[in-house]
Design a protein around this motif. Sequence first.
Motif, PDB file in Angstrom:
ATOM      1  N   LEU A 176      -0.387  13.716  -2.675  1.00  0.00           N
ATOM      2  CA  LEU A 176      -0.937  13.000  -3.969  1.00  0.00           C
ATOM      3  C   LEU A 176      -0.155  11.683  -4.068  1.00  0.00           C
ATOM      4  CD1 LEU A 176      -1.636  16.154  -6.021  1.00  0.00           C
ATOM      5  CD2 LEU A 176      -3.176  14.704  -5.067  1.00  0.00           C
ATOM      6  N   ALA A 177       1.122  11.549  -4.046  1.00  0.00           N
ATOM      7  CA  ALA A 177       1.810  10.239  -4.105  1.00  0.00           C
ATOM      8  C   ALA A 177       1.477   9.422  -2.815  1.00  0.00           C
ATOM      9  CB  ALA A 177       3.310  10.533  -4.093  1.00  0.00           C
ATOM     10  N   GLY A 178       1.257   9.904  -1.650  1.00  0.00           N
ATOM     11  CA  GLY A 178       1.051   8.946  -0.788  1.00  0.00           C
ATOM     12  C   GLY A 178      -0.495   8.461  -0.854  1.00  0.00           C
ATOM     13  N   PHE A 179      -1.350   9.306  -1.522  1.00  0.00           N
ATOM     14  CA  PHE A 179      -2.912   8.652  -2.150  1.00  0.00           C
ATOM     15  C   PHE A 179      -2.695   7.531  -3.028  1.00  0.00           C
ATOM     16  CE2 PHE A 179      -6.919   9.695  -4.754  1.00  0.00           C
ATOM     17  CZ  PHE A 179      -7.536   8.697  -3.993  1.00  0.00           C
ATOM     18  N   VAL A 180      -1.698   7.874  -4.173  1.00  0.00           N
ATOM     19  CA  VAL A 180      -1.533   6.659  -5.179  1.00  0.00           C
ATOM     20  C   VAL A 180      -1.004   5.265  -4.600  1.00  0.00           C
ATOM     21  CG1 VAL A 180       0.056   6.269  -7.196  1.00  0.00           C
ATOM     22  CG2 VAL A 180      -0.993   8.438  -7.071  1.00  0.00           C
ATOM     23  N   GLN A 181      -0.049   5.674  -3.606  1.00  0.00           N
ATOM     24  CA  GLN A 181       0.591   4.558  -2.785  1.00  0.00           C
ATOM     25  C   GLN A 181      -0.502   3.655  -2.446  1.00  0.00           C
ATOM     26  OE1 GLN A 181       3.281   5.029   0.387  1.00  0.00           O
ATOM     27  NE2 GLN A 181       4.697   3.423  -0.466  1.00  0.00           N
ATOM     28  N   ALA A 182      -1.274   4.347  -1.545  1.00  0.00           N
ATOM     29  CA  ALA A 182      -2.297   3.747  -0.721  1.00  0.00           C
ATOM     30  C   ALA A 182      -3.375   2.934  -1.779  1.00  0.00           C
ATOM     31  CB  ALA A 182      -3.001   4.725   0.194  1.00  0.00           C
ATOM     32  N   ARG A 233      -6.652   2.455   5.935  1.00  0.00           N
ATOM     33  CA  ARG A 233      -5.991   1.301   6.671  1.00  0.00           C
ATOM     34  C   ARG A 233      -4.768   1.105   5.956  1.00  0.00           C
ATOM     35  NH1 ARG A 233      -6.076  -4.067   5.580  1.00  0.00           N
ATOM     36  NH2 ARG A 233      -7.867  -3.879   4.187  1.00  0.00           N
ATOM     37  N   HIS A 234      -4.788   1.216   4.710  1.00  0.00           N
ATOM     38  CA  HIS A 234      -3.386   1.041   3.957  1.00  0.00           C
ATOM     39  C   HIS A 234      -2.602   2.067   4.100  1.00  0.00           C
ATOM     40  CE1 HIS A 234      -5.016  -3.010   2.150  1.00  0.00           C
ATOM     41  NE2 HIS A 234      -5.831  -2.223   1.888  1.00  0.00           N
ATOM     42  N   ALA A 235      -3.300   3.206   4.210  1.00  0.00           N
ATOM     43  CA  ALA A 235      -2.372   4.422   4.388  1.00  0.00           C
ATOM     44  C   ALA A 235      -1.595   4.500   5.596  1.00  0.00           C
ATOM     45  CB  ALA A 235      -3.272   5.746   4.151  1.00  0.00           C
ATOM     46  N   ALA A 236      -2.459   4.080   6.503  1.00  0.00           N
ATOM     47  CA  ALA A 236      -1.925   3.952   8.030  1.00  0.00           C
ATOM     48  C   ALA A 236      -0.712   2.873   7.951  1.00  0.00           C
ATOM     49  CB  ALA A 236      -2.974   3.389   9.078  1.00  0.00           C
ATOM     50  N   ARG A 237      -0.776   2.004   7.438  1.00  0.00           N
ATOM     51  CA  ARG A 237       0.418   1.000   7.453  1.00  0.00           C
ATOM     52  C   ARG A 237       1.497   1.567   6.596  1.00  0.00           C
ATOM     53  NH1 ARG A 237       1.630  -2.632   3.920  1.00  0.00           N
ATOM     54  NH2 ARG A 237      -0.095  -2.417   2.547  1.00  0.00           N
TER      55      ARG A 237
END
Length: 379
Positions: free
Chosen positions: A253-259, A320-324
């Motif tokens: 969920l933190a990764g989703f917020v960051q992306a 795309r942002h999540a991948a980076r």
Amino acid sequence: MSLETFQKSDALSLGVELELQLVNTHDYDLAPYAEDMLRLMTKTPLPGAVVPEMTSSMIEVSTGVCRSSSEVLGQLSQIRDALVKCADKLNIAVVGGGTHPFQQWHERRIYDKPRFRELSELYGYLSKQFTIFGQHVHVGCPDADTALLTLHRMSRYIPHFIAMSASSPYVQGQDTAFDSARLNSVFAFPLSGRAPFALTWDDFTTYYDKMTRTGVVKSMKDFYWDIRPKPEFGTIEIRVFDTPLTVERAAALAGFVQALAAWFMEDQPFMPTEDDYLVYTYNRFQACRFGLDAAYVDPGTGQHMPLREHIQLTLHQVQRHAARLGASSFIHMLQSSVERAENDARWLRERQGEEELLAEVIRQAAQRFRGGMAHAQQG
């Protein structure tokens, strides 16, 4: 008290807080062991912090400043393993979830700390009913105006956060028919809800000064908004997540917020307006009540659609942002669970359907929280 200066922080840095349940291993009711846990935890050097919460059967853990959701998972796993070891020494267990399924609020004890005593005197029984458990995610913003713009963009996705993290279907032994009943307790507080629509720090400061002049507000801590700026950290803090049953889901969920934040800051996909909030309360209720089966009204287009569809669309938009940012595996984990209409509320209901005993559901949830520690113990 005047509003603090918005501190510099690294854009898209992350910090995560988890409020956790302490239960006995006899009947799996809440157990007032926060002080003992804190005493044992001080003996283990860890990232972040472990602190008391409003009542003595709760504990809050937090990461340090992290660059990625993988780092969040690494820190939370380390803290989780230490918590489990300390709990074992006390013959208690640590559990995720947004509510304890059958605890009685009147049995709770306020943790002996000046702020908690002050809140108890002000809010009466609501303070003990605040024995609920949430995940807070901080995301770093390069400056104060970007923080407010990101906050109001993020508000369109509050239902997504609620539905994906929902883990509080049971209250006082009853199935509430809500996926996230926890937030109903938050909404009882007078300064809960949404932040005022201010897109510049000057405008926000004007609002804050007016509020402090009324005497109702003394600091930013008095606002229980769904998302609030945290000027001392240089972040915005999203507060609507139920505590997940595992640290892996908390990190996802933190990764989703960051992306999402990366998408907002780099692509500027839309400009938030006050009209976004016309459907805000409706969307939030739908997500609390129905979880991934909620209806969603897109504030930008007015289009009605299943929330699950909009979540899938959003996860695709931020890929795309999540991948980076190294969060692809977490986004994929969330995509898979959304496709299967699975969240922690559903897991809890399925276990109760099988066991017909909430204490056994909590025992299994405690095993689930242990993660790899459970396998290590069995081996």
